[in-house]
Write an enzyme that holds these catalytic residues in place. Structure first.
Site, short mmCIF file in Angstrom:
data_model
loop_
_atom_site.label_atom_id
_atom_site.label_comp_id
_atom_site.label_asym_id
_atom_site.label_seq_id
_atom_site.Cartn_x
_atom_site.Cartn_y
_atom_site.Cartn_z
N TYR A 82 4.79 -10.03 -1.33
CA TYR A 82 3.86 -10.57 -0.34
C TYR A 82 4.21 -10.05 1.06
CZ TYR A 82 1.19 -13.87 2.47
OH TYR A 82 0.32 -14.43 3.39
N LYS A 86 1.94 -7.42 3.30
CA LYS A 86 1.47 -7.75 4.65
C LYS A 86 1.97 -6.73 5.67
CE LYS A 86 -1.10 -11.36 4.20
NZ LYS A 86 -2.52 -11.28 4.58
#
Length: 161
Positions: A82, A86
């Site tokens: 994650y 990002k």
């Protein structure tokens, strides 16, 4: 992925490039290309605090600013897909903006709480559930102060920027 924070503990991400990283970068770039085509004047990319917090080498006494990024190798080693997604998506957005003269602003909100728009639990809510249940949280999370924000103020900030 079932809406949780992808990590090595979830056991859910078998092909991170295909399942998380490529979709994050390609999705962001697709939206920016459409914005360029439509002659949009300013784009606000809603990134995440995850793009800047996973960096064990960042000096503790130094404020995080535009030069601070999550360490990509650290994220890969910890299978923190994650944060890596990002980071890669935000960096791609800023590079696209520079190369195409598009005015892009990124916002990196912290954990955001509020009504869920989907049926699965998101990363922010999952963290809250872990804390409430007294589950063991990784040392990376317990060693930092976890900022949080109400979803309405995040929305307001992105609209007024």
């Amino acid at each position: 992925m079932s809406g949780g924070l992808p990590s090595r503990h979830s056991g859910e991400i078998l092909h991170p490039d295909r399942e998380v990283l490529d979709p994050a970068v390609k999705g962001t770039l697709t939206v920016l290309k459409v914005c360029s085509t439509l002659k949009v004047h300013k784009v606000v990319v809603m990134s995440s605090i995850a793009a800047v917090t996973s960096n064990p080498n960042w000096p503790q006494d130094r404020l995080k600013d535009e030069s601070c990024w999550s360490d990509k190798e650290f994220c890969k080693e910890g299978e923190d897909w994650y944060s890596l997604a990002k980071t890669l998506a935000e960096q791609a957005a800023l590079e696209y903006a520079r190369n195409n003269r598009l005015n892009v602003v990124t916002l990196c909100p912290p954990f955001v709480f509020g009504p869920l728009l989907q049926s699965s639990v998101n990363a922010s809510s999952k963290l809250l559930i872990y804390v409430i249940k007294g589950c063991i949280i990784s040392a990376a999370i317990t060693s930092i102060t976890c900022p949080y924000q109400d979803c309405d103020s995040t929305e307001e900030l992105s609209v007024t920027y």
